[in-house]
Design a protein around this motif. Structure first.
Motif, short mmCIF file in Angstrom:
data_model
loop_
_atom_site.label_atom_id
_atom_site.label_comp_id
_atom_site.label_asym_id
_atom_site.label_seq_id
_atom_site.Cartn_x
_atom_site.Cartn_y
_atom_site.Cartn_z
N ALA A 157 -43.35 -39.02 -16.91
CA ALA A 157 -44.35 -39.95 -16.37
C ALA A 157 -45.50 -39.20 -15.72
N TRP A 158 -45.20 -38.18 -14.93
CA TRP A 158 -46.19 -37.30 -14.32
C TRP A 158 -47.33 -38.06 -13.62
N GLY A 159 -46.96 -38.74 -12.54
CA GLY A 159 -47.97 -39.31 -11.67
C GLY A 159 -48.64 -38.22 -10.84
N ALA A 160 -49.67 -38.60 -10.11
CA ALA A 160 -50.42 -37.61 -9.34
C ALA A 160 -49.55 -36.91 -8.31
N ALA A 161 -48.64 -37.64 -7.67
CA ALA A 161 -47.77 -37.03 -6.66
C ALA A 161 -46.81 -36.02 -7.31
N GLU A 162 -46.27 -36.37 -8.47
CA GLU A 162 -45.38 -35.43 -9.18
C GLU A 162 -46.14 -34.18 -9.62
N LEU A 163 -47.36 -34.36 -10.06
CA LEU A 163 -48.17 -33.21 -10.48
C LEU A 163 -48.45 -32.29 -9.31
N LEU A 164 -48.73 -32.86 -8.15
CA LEU A 164 -48.99 -32.03 -6.99
C LEU A 164 -47.75 -31.20 -6.63
N ARG A 165 -46.58 -31.82 -6.71
CA ARG A 165 -45.34 -31.07 -6.43
C ARG A 165 -45.14 -29.97 -7.46
N LEU A 166 -45.41 -30.27 -8.73
CA LEU A 166 -45.26 -29.26 -9.79
C LEU A 166 -46.22 -28.10 -9.55
#
Length: 274
Positions: free
Chosen positions: A50-59
């Motif tokens: 899904a890669w939402g903005a919050a997940e991308l920031l964590r990645l």
């Protein structure tokens, strides 16, 4: 041979890592665009997650060392030099295996003014080690979207490295016509791979580069490794999902000569120094 400590110091002093020129605002904007599946940021990748903005920031905090705090929205971005060093070692290891197995390789860059010398040195070393450095679709027309609309470009190879040049009135300076344009598009690597397949030629066992060159190749199932900035989430998502083998976090817009110590380090680590 350049020591790890000396290279780390160079990374920070040249702002290849540590505090870099990429702004926090630009990085967060890129993450939002990728989360919205904007093709200007997906670069030919069709993400599985899904890669939402919050997940991308964590990645990106995990892979690059950027701040994980979503409340930090201004200032300059940070890349952890230890993340860069670890990824450079993995990058060199993969090049060493490619040279040992003498697999065919394809190199390409969307940052020719900054990174052409880095990739051209790798191309020369791999060729000297017995790898075939591929140049399919030389001169082929590639229609690419730009801020001025769709414009015609052509695929060229400089020092064994694929770049795209503007033609027929496409917006471009003399330097862009000579060396190539800055591009994130996966269309050049698709054109190169299609030409190799159409002609019954050799397909690469490894693609080395950045931007759409490695995301586009990885999406098509060809192993890819390369460099990526803190505002390049597509490359790190591709790495996380197994379609890019190694993504090296660093600033990709500093002076071209600042990458020379990285070139020496990688070639030495890969046993490709001449």
């Amino acid at each position: 041979m350049l020591s790890v400590g000396a290279l780390r110091a160079h990374l920070v002093a040249a702002r290849l890592a540590g505090t870099v020129s990429t702004s926090r605002e630009k990085s967060l904007h890129s993450y939002r665009l990728f989360a919205a599946r904007d093709p200007r940021q997906t670069w030919g990748l069709d993400p599985e997650g899904a890669w939402g903005a919050a997940e991308l920031l964590r990645l990106m905090a995990d892979r690059c060392g950027v701040s994980p705090d979503p409340g930090e929205t201004s200032g300059q971005d940070v890349i952890d030099p230890d993340c860069t060093l670890a990824a450079l070692d993995a990058f060199a290891e993969r090049l060493a295996r490619a040279a040992q197995d003498r697999i065919p390789v394809l190199l390409g860059t969307g940052h020719p003014h900054r990174l052409l010398g880095f990739y051209a040195s790798l191309a020369a070393a791999l060729s000297a080690a017995g790898c075939v450095v591929l140049t399919p679709a030389y001169g082929r027309c590639v229609y690419m979207p730009t801020q001025f609309g769709v414009r015609r470009h052509s695929l060229w190879y400089v020092g064994g490295v694929a770049v795209v040049r503007p033609v027929d009135g496409a917006a471009g300076t003399d330097g862009e016509v000579e060396h190539g344009v800055h591009t994130h598009s996966p269309l050049p690597v698709r054109a190169a791979l299609a030409a190799a397949a159409e002609q019954g030629g050799v397909l690469p066992g490894l693609v080395v580069g950045d931007h759409g060159f490695i995301c586009g190749a990885g999406q098509l199932g060809i192993e890819a490794i390369g460099l990526a900035d803190s505002d390049d989430p597509a490359v790190f998502v591709a790495e996380a999902e197994g379609r890019v083998s190694v993504a090296v976090p660093l600033d990709d817009t500093v002076r071209s000569d600042y990458y020379r110590p990285l070139t020496r380090y990688v070639l030495n680590r890969a046993w490709l120094s001449q």
